[in-house]
Design an enzyme around this catalytic site. Structure first.
Site, short mmCIF file in Angstrom:
data_model
loop_
_atom_site.label_atom_id
_atom_site.label_comp_id
_atom_site.label_asym_id
_atom_site.label_seq_id
_atom_site.Cartn_x
_atom_site.Cartn_y
_atom_site.Cartn_z
N ASP A 37 21.36 18.21 39.80
CA ASP A 37 23.00 17.76 40.43
C ASP A 37 22.77 16.61 40.80
O ASP A 37 21.12 16.16 41.30
CB ASP A 37 23.32 18.40 40.95
CG ASP A 37 23.71 20.03 40.71
OD1 ASP A 37 23.32 20.33 39.49
OD2 ASP A 37 24.41 20.60 40.66
N HIS B 9 17.85 19.22 42.03
CA HIS B 9 18.51 18.03 42.54
C HIS B 9 17.50 17.02 42.51
O HIS B 9 16.63 16.95 42.63
CB HIS B 9 19.10 17.95 43.80
CG HIS B 9 20.57 19.15 43.96
ND1 HIS B 9 19.40 20.26 44.94
CD2 HIS B 9 21.81 18.77 44.65
CE1 HIS B 9 20.46 20.80 45.12
NE2 HIS B 9 22.05 19.89 45.19
#
Ligand SMILES: *[C@@H]1O[C@H](CO)[C@@H](O)[C@H](O)[C@H]1NC(C)=O
Ligand SMILES: [Zn+2]
Length: 394
Positions: A117, A281
């Site tokens: 992400d 992430h």
């Protein structure tokens, strides 16, 4: 007679508010910062207003009237209405007449829906990508697997060529809003704006409109679920009970011990189990370096013909849904399904190339780096296996 007229009016209303896919490209992008909400004249763009009209014709007013939550900072928010159905722990696991269910899992046993992400990110040291999205792409190539990248509009605006390279390599590009605010804190129009600007930017860079959306912090409620469903998105969270959040983000001390702890967390998932979707992430060096440590470990297993119990997939692969609104997944593939409820506009706008980065030098560099990693870490047998599409144990 009266009833017929009323139905006709409804139909005309619905038809005139049909949403345009692909989206109209806006005259300008919102500010490239996550510190402000999208407000003011940015909300007046045709892109936003057409979609907002569409939302109002298909979403029940009671749902649109659910109060936004109160924003403090990051995921620190207070739900004013319906806290029991809000937030990622409140899981809606069944489709309703108002919205599609949240997705937390993969369908197949042992399937791992691998997601990153908040990117794309870009870190170049000594002419090489280090601890960034491109470095992750190189490892994924070595493994011969694809992942899902939930990108922010702001990051994509900063790194358009990396987003394009991610798409071209066959990974799934999905939406993660423009400004990364918790979406239950937004007004209805602000949420529409976050979704549509990010969608239009992804479309302008790839020619595709994503199907999958992940709310920042997993923050969701029935109002947001209904709006996202009306805009054609499936809400993707991550494994909850058992947790499949690596907790790579928001670490108090980004030191080697913390990194080891996060890597150990991810490695603890490497057992046979029901299919799950993870959360990691690629936003900055610390989180990307954790991803790379894990991927290098997997490359080592693969090169040594060691077994691995999980099947790494994109979210689209693991929920058996196409990545993009035209029914396609990989670039250049033919549509596999046309299940979207939205209409295709008769006049399609050509993708707008980005003017902010020199594409030639950047792409050449990315290709060179990818080739280096493939050549050095896979070995001849691995390269032959990769080319032949035969990947033992993976
Ligand atoms: C990349 O991450 C690794 C592992 O955290 C770290 O040792 C290395 O210094 C990082 N590289 C750069 C250039 O920051
Ligand atoms: Zn995020």
């Amino acid at each position: 007679m009266v009833r017929t007229a009323a139905i006709a009016a409804l139909l005309i209303g619905a038809a005139s508010a049909q949403i345009q896919i692909p989206p109209p490209i806006p005259t300008r992008w919102p500010e490239n910062t996550q510190l402000v909400f999208i407000t003011g004249s940015y909300l007046q763009e045709k892109l936003v207003q057409d979609a907002w009209k569409h939302v109002q014709t298909v979403v029940r007013p009671e749902l649109l009237a659910i109060k936004p939550s109160t924003y403090k900072q990051f995921a620190d928010i207070t739900y004013n209405d319906n806290p029991q159905t809000s937030g990622y722990k409140a899981r809606r696991l069944q489709d309703t007449a108002d919205f599609k269910a949240d997705v937390y899992t993969c369908k197949g046993q042992n399937d791992w829906g691998l997601t990153y992400d908040d990117g794309p990110s870009n870190v170049i040291v000594g002419g090489q990508h280090v601890n960034d999205t491109s470095a992750i792409l190189q490892r994924l190539d070595s493994l011969g697997v694809k992942a899902t990248f939930f990108v922010c509009g702001t990051a994509a605006l900063s790194q358009p060529e990396i987003l394009k390279a991610t798409y071209q390599a066959g990974h799934e590009i999905a939406s993660h809003t423009w400004t990364h605010h918790p979406i239950t804190t937004l007004t209805n129009e602000q949420l529409v704006a976050e979704v549509k600007y990010t969608e239009a930017l992804i479309y302008s860079l790839t020619g595709k409109v994503p199907n999958q959306f992940r709310p920042p912090y997993g923050d969701i409620d029935d109002r947001c679920r209904a709006i996202l469903t009306a805009l054609g998105y499936t809400t993707i969270i991550w494994g909850y009970q058992p947790h499949r959040d690596s907790l790579d983000a928001g670490q108090p001390a980004q030191n080697p011990a913390t990194a080891k702890q996060v890597v150990d967390t991810i490695r603890s998932w490497f057992t046979p189990q029901p299919g799950f979707i993870s959360l990691q992430h690629d936003i900055q060096q610390f989180t990307a370096s954790i991803a790379i440590t894990v991927l290098d470990y997997l490359v080592g297993l693969k090169n040594n013909n060691q077994p691995f119990p999980l099947n790494i997939k994109t979210v689209g692969q693991c929920i058996e849904a196409p990545y993009y609104r035209d029914g396609t997944s990989a670039p250049g593939s033919t549509p596999v399904s046309t299940t979207t409820t939205t209409t295709v506009a008769p006049t399609t706008t050509a993708p707008v190339p980005s003017a902010t980065v020199n594409p030639d030098s950047k792409q050449a560099e990315d290709k060179k780096n990818a080739a280096n990693v493939l050549g050095t870490s896979l070995g001849l047998a691995g390269v032959i296996a990769l080319l032949a599409g035969v990947l033992p144990l993976w």
